[in-house]
Each structure stands twice: as structure tokens, then as C-alpha cells.
Design a protein around this motif. Structure first.
Motif, PDB file in Angstrom:
ATOM      1  N   SER A   1       0.829  -1.193   0.000  1.00 33.65           N
ATOM      2  CA  SER A   1       0.000   0.000   0.000  1.00 33.65           C
ATOM      3  C   SER A   1       0.867   1.249   0.000  1.00 33.65           C
ATOM      4  O   SER A   1       1.986   1.246   0.510  1.00 33.65           O
TER       5      SER A   1
ATOM      6  N   THR B   1      -3.851  10.439  -1.351  1.00 33.89           N
ATOM      7  CA  THR B   1      -5.080  11.189  -1.109  1.00 33.89           C
ATOM      8  C   THR B   1      -5.777  11.445  -2.435  1.00 33.89           C
ATOM      9  O   THR B   1      -5.322  12.263  -3.235  1.00 33.89           O
TER      10      THR B   1
ATOM     11  N   TYR C   1     -18.624   6.977  -2.987  1.00 32.08           N
ATOM     12  CA  TYR C   1     -18.841   5.540  -2.907  1.00 32.08           C
ATOM     13  C   TYR C   1     -20.320   5.253  -2.703  1.00 32.08           C
ATOM     14  O   TYR C   1     -21.079   6.088  -2.194  1.00 32.08           O
TER      15      TYR C   1
ATOM     16  N   CYS D   1     -15.991  10.687  -0.500  1.00 27.12           N
ATOM     17  CA  CYS D   1     -14.949   9.954   0.224  1.00 27.12           C
ATOM     18  C   CYS D   1     -13.565  10.469  -0.145  1.00 27.12           C
ATOM     19  O   CYS D   1     -13.388  11.215  -1.114  1.00 27.12           O
ATOM     20  N   GLN D   2     -12.603  10.037   0.645  1.00 25.63           N
ATOM     21  CA  GLN D   2     -11.193  10.355   0.421  1.00 25.63           C
ATOM     22  C   GLN D   2     -10.379   9.119   0.764  1.00 25.63           C
ATOM     23  O   GLN D   2     -10.602   8.478   1.792  1.00 25.63           O
ATOM     24  N   THR D   3      -9.444   8.747  -0.101  1.00 30.86           N
ATOM     25  CA  THR D   3      -8.593   7.602   0.204  1.00 30.86           C
ATOM     26  C   THR D   3      -7.510   8.002   1.196  1.00 30.86           C
ATOM     27  O   THR D   3      -7.075   9.152   1.244  1.00 30.86           O
TER      28      THR D   3
ATOM     29  N   MET E   1      -3.780   3.003  -0.413  1.00 32.49           N
ATOM     30  CA  MET E   1      -4.335   2.174  -1.479  1.00 32.49           C
ATOM     31  C   MET E   1      -3.271   1.260  -2.029  1.00 32.49           C
ATOM     32  O   MET E   1      -2.080   1.595  -2.063  1.00 32.49           O
TER      33      MET E   1
ATOM     34  N   MET F   1      -8.001  -0.852  -0.275  1.00 37.58           N
ATOM     35  CA  MET F   1      -7.940   0.587  -0.063  1.00 37.58           C
ATOM     36  C   MET F   1      -8.552   0.940   1.287  1.00 37.58           C
ATOM     37  O   MET F   1      -9.425   0.228   1.796  1.00 37.58           O
TER      38      MET F   1
ATOM     39  N   LEU G   1     -10.489   4.028   3.201  1.00 43.04           N
ATOM     40  CA  LEU G   1     -11.280   5.189   2.830  1.00 43.04           C
ATOM     41  C   LEU G   1     -11.781   5.925   4.060  1.00 43.04           C
ATOM     42  O   LEU G   1     -12.128   5.309   5.074  1.00 43.04           O
TER      43      LEU G   1
ATOM     44  N   LEU H   1     -13.357   6.945  -7.990  1.00 41.77           N
ATOM     45  CA  LEU H   1     -12.314   7.914  -7.673  1.00 41.77           C
ATOM     46  C   LEU H   1     -12.092   8.813  -8.887  1.00 41.77           C
ATOM     47  O   LEU H   1     -12.004   8.332 -10.019  1.00 41.77           O
TER      48      LEU H   1
END
Length: 201
Positions: free
Chosen positions: A19, A23, A28, A38-40, A43, A48, A50, A66
Motif C-alpha cells: 500500500s 489522497t 462511494y 470519500c477520500q482515500t 491504497m 484501499m 477510505l 475515484l
């Protein structure tokens, strides 16, 4: 903010793939068909993390869109106060492409590469150049344009995003694909006044 989110996820199981902190923004959808922004946080090609306002149940199917990467379907594996983790079972081609994209995001963050061309582009008089890929293969390509920070290349070769190439004698990183070629950002940008129609890479 991101550091706090990462701390919330410290007890998640180790992902099956490497990973990277990244960002990215999107939305979702849960099985209820409700959608949320959402924001990662992190990943990989298989997982991932979130941050989002609504939490799925463990085992619930989730679809994520995304802005920079597109659509992903997966299953929620852990739920935390800061968000949730989901696993994805991607086809091999999409998984490999995502790995290349994540490598680029990680490299861009690490060396501070610009996301977009910020300098005026010129078309050089000498438009043929030698392209050397990271694996050592070499090709004759056509230069579309040059700027202080990057170059546009016309070629049928498609090196992965984030990979290192050498155009002529000038190192660059592949940052964008387009039909019939790719764009590269120079590892060491030129100084003002160093690029014009007579420039040879």
C-alpha cells in the motif's frame, strides 16, 4: 488530518499488496444505493482505506468512484471510526495498471513533481530522438513539444506511468498517456531561457 486517519487504521490487517499513502477524492455507493463523498487514505492494487461519513457492514459490497482512477468494486473488510477498509479482486490487467498508477502517485508526492505542465511549450527543429526505457530497450520517437519541465512524445510504445525513461540524454518520468504517445516530466527541469526551437534533448 491524514496522519490522524492513518493512526485510526493502524490495527487493520496487513494488505495483500504493497500500500502507498495517497489522497484521492471521489464517492462511494453502499448496497442501500446511497452515495457519499470519500477520500482515500492508503491504497494498493488489492485494498484501499477510505475516509467517509457512512460505514458499510463488514462483508457488504461497496462501489467506489475515484476522480483520477475510475470505478472499483469491492467488499468491506473492516470498519473504524474514521472510515473503512475494502478489498478488491481486480482482473490482472487492471491490477497491473493500478500498480503503475499508484507508483506514479507515490513518486510524484516523493519528489514534488508537478501534476500539469506549467511552462510554455515549443516545437523543436530536431524532432527525432532516441527513447530508452527502464528495461534498457531503445526506440526512435518523435518529439511533439518541449517545455522547461517536460516533453510530449509520439510513439507506439507505452511505458508505465511513473516509470523512468531517457529521451536523448535527458531523464524523465512518464506522467501521462494519450492516444499515440505519452508525456514526461524531466527529472531535472531546464532553467528559463534554456529551451527554444533549437533545443536537443
Amino acid at each position: 488530518m491524514t496522519l490522524q486517519l492513518q493512526n485510526h487504521f493502524e490495527d487493520f490487517e496487513a494488505p495483500r499488496f504493497q500500500s502507498v499513502p495517497v489522497t484521492l477524492f471521489g464517492r462511494y455507493m453502499l448496497e442501500s444505493k446511497s452515495e457519499y463523498a470519500c477520500q482515500t487514505v492508503e491504497m494498493s492494487p488489492g485494498d484501499m482505506l477510505l475516509f467517509g461519513p457512512a460505514k458499510p457492514n463488514v462483508g457488504e459490497k461497496v462501489i467506489v468512484y475515484l476522480d483520477e482512477l475510475g470505478r472499483f468494486a469491492g467488499v468491506a473488510t473492516r470498519v473504524d471510526g474514521a472510515g473503512f477498509a475494502m478489498s478488491m479482486n481486480l482482473p490482472a490487467l487492471k491490477r497491473d495498471k493500478l500498480a503503475d498508477q499508484l507508483t506514479w502517485f507515490a513518486n510524484r508526492h516523493a519528489v514534488g513533481l508537478p501534476e500539469d505542465r506549467r511552462h510554455e511549450r515549443v516545437v523543436p527543429l530536431m524532432r527525432r530522438a532516441n527513447l530508452r526505457l527502464a528495461d534498457g530497450r531503445e526506440f526512435i520517437v518523435k518529439i511533439l513539444d518541449i517545455s522547461l519541465s517536460g516533453v510530449g512524445i509520439e510513439t507506439e510504445v507505452t511505458p508505465p506511468l511513473g516509470s523512468q525513461v531517457v529521451v536523448g540524454t535527458t531523464p524523465a518520468v512518464v506522467v501521462r498517456h494519450f492516444p499515440g504517445g505519452f508525456a514526461g516530466e524531466f527529472t531535472k527541469p531546464f532553467q528559463a531561457g534554456q529551451v527554444d526551437e533549437s533545443t536537443r534533448l
